[in-house]
Scaffold this motif. Sequence first.
Motif, PDB file in Angstrom:
ATOM      1  N   ASP A   1      52.656   0.836   7.794  1.00 29.50           N
ATOM      2  CA  ASP A   1      53.865   0.998   8.420  1.00 29.50           C
ATOM      3  C   ASP A   1      54.044  -0.339   8.810  1.00 29.50           C
ATOM      4  N   THR A   2      54.973  -0.635   9.757  1.00 36.38           N
ATOM      5  CA  THR A   2      55.609  -1.985  10.206  1.00 36.38           C
ATOM      6  C   THR A   2      55.280  -2.475  11.304  1.00 36.38           C
ATOM      7  N   GLN A   3      54.239  -1.681  11.733  1.00 31.34           N
ATOM      8  CA  GLN A   3      53.574  -2.185  13.200  1.00 31.34           C
ATOM      9  C   GLN A   3      52.339  -3.023  12.973  1.00 31.34           C
ATOM     10  N   ASP A   4      52.376  -4.026  13.735  1.00 31.52           N
ATOM     11  CA  ASP A   4      50.979  -4.793  13.605  1.00 31.52           C
ATOM     12  C   ASP A   4      49.787  -4.113  14.560  1.00 31.52           C
ATOM     13  N   ASP A   5      48.867  -3.953  13.758  1.00 31.69           N
ATOM     14  CA  ASP A   5      47.577  -3.452  14.050  1.00 31.69           C
ATOM     15  C   ASP A   5      46.609  -4.470  14.088  1.00 31.69           C
ATOM     16  N   PRO A   6      46.146  -5.051  15.216  1.00 35.60           N
ATOM     17  CA  PRO A   6      45.190  -6.267  15.671  1.00 35.60           C
ATOM     18  C   PRO A   6      43.876  -5.968  14.863  1.00 35.60           C
ATOM     19  N   LYS A   7      43.412  -4.518  14.812  1.00 38.64           N
ATOM     20  CA  LYS A   7      42.216  -4.218  14.106  1.00 38.64           C
ATOM     21  C   LYS A   7      41.962  -4.255  12.681  1.00 38.64           C
ATOM     22  N   LYS A   8      43.493  -4.413  11.815  1.00 34.87           N
ATOM     23  CA  LYS A   8      43.574  -4.156  10.670  1.00 34.87           C
ATOM     24  C   LYS A   8      44.004  -5.453  10.141  1.00 34.87           C
ATOM     25  N   ASN A   9      43.871  -5.844   8.591  1.00 34.08           N
ATOM     26  CA  ASN A   9      44.437  -6.940   7.974  1.00 34.08           C
ATOM     27  C   ASN A   9      45.870  -6.339   7.509  1.00 34.08           C
ATOM     28  N   ASP A  10      46.763  -6.241   8.313  1.00 32.37           N
ATOM     29  CA  ASP A  10      48.010  -5.579   8.020  1.00 32.37           C
ATOM     30  C   ASP A  10      49.312  -7.006   7.988  1.00 32.37           C
ATOM     31  N   ASN A  11      48.832  -8.162   8.177  1.00 31.50           N
ATOM     32  CA  ASN A  11      49.760  -9.088   8.159  1.00 31.50           C
ATOM     33  C   ASN A  11      50.815  -9.419   7.170  1.00 31.50           C
ATOM     34  N   ASP A  12      50.411  -9.027   6.069  1.00 30.12           N
ATOM     35  CA  ASP A  12      51.437  -9.075   4.855  1.00 30.12           C
ATOM     36  C   ASP A  12      52.202  -8.138   4.931  1.00 30.12           C
ATOM     37  N   TYR A  13      51.977  -6.959   5.896  1.00 30.30           N
ATOM     38  CA  TYR A  13      52.992  -5.839   5.669  1.00 30.30           C
ATOM     39  C   TYR A  13      53.647  -5.717   6.986  1.00 30.30           C
ATOM     40  N   LEU A  14      54.217  -6.883   7.473  1.00 33.67           N
ATOM     41  CA  LEU A  14      55.052  -6.779   8.858  1.00 33.67           C
ATOM     42  C   LEU A  14      56.282  -7.476   8.667  1.00 33.67           C
TER      43      LEU A  14
END
Length: 316
Positions: free
Chosen positions: A17-30
């Motif tokens: 999704d487009t929301q930041d999750d501090p517990k996951k490595n999702d920085n590229d997908y923001l």
Amino acid sequence: MKEEHTIAFYNLENFFDTQDDPKKNDNDYLPNGSNHWTENRYVSKLEHITAAIASIQDNKLPIAIGVAEIENATVLKDLIYQPVFKGEYGYVHFDSPDRRGIDVALLYHQKVVEILASEKIPVRLNGNSHFATRDILYVKTKIENDIIHFFVNHWPSRGEGILASNPKRIAAANCLHQKAKAILSEDVDAKIVIMGDFNDLPISKSISKHLHAKSHKNIGTYEFYNLATIPYNKKLGSLFAKKHWLMFDQIIISKGMLNGEGIKITSPRLTIHGDKNLLYFDHQAGIYKPNRTYSYHTYHGGTSDHLPVYVALDKN
């Protein structure tokens, strides 16, 4: 069964999704990340995935769909709320410790598939307490009068090299086989369906030796038949990498799914769903390839770098 049902597996390629999750490595997908993952791009991918699943079988959806590379429950909810699912689908999902922040899940038709139990099976690598990968998802279901056990997998990748990463996939195979063997110890005719992106081939040791998934139907009590063998032998694959088709996405079944009464699978092979809308023509290579969403932070706007695989269920 009054009408043919199918089951499928699909690696959705980094469905974040487009929301930041501090517990996951999702920085590229923001939206401000390296992939510039905007709401419009997310919705486009959601629509593409929906269309891909809907195209597997004419006029109806598979009754059970294993998926990989999903970030969280949010993307699953957005998917099953799409009109084509008609509000009839649910999902089973657990968060796992994967370093990339991606998981597996099982989508299912709530009027056909009854969920009896579910759990996540951690993959432990001996001597490496820092290793974390996707859990294996186990779901015990009832379809009509049959108990069917589903395992959804996404084994560790080959990113660090085949030999270096091989022990991790063997560890996943051992964890999976231990659980499946426990089920078969209680019922030798148990109906088990193992599906997933194994990041290995049907002939790889992790699958053929440690999972005991064979290329023939003459299997023992604690062995399985790999429905991906025939496509693999024909040099077909579910994804294209390093100038080769690779048969990483597989569906593997127990003896109980081959023989006996009730629901079973009589096809000797799975089908790779190479719908034209999931492919693009690579002029340099001169072949059609899965049209992926991204490669090296370049947006292509495709559905996934993998193709779905599926098989029909039959009934005596």
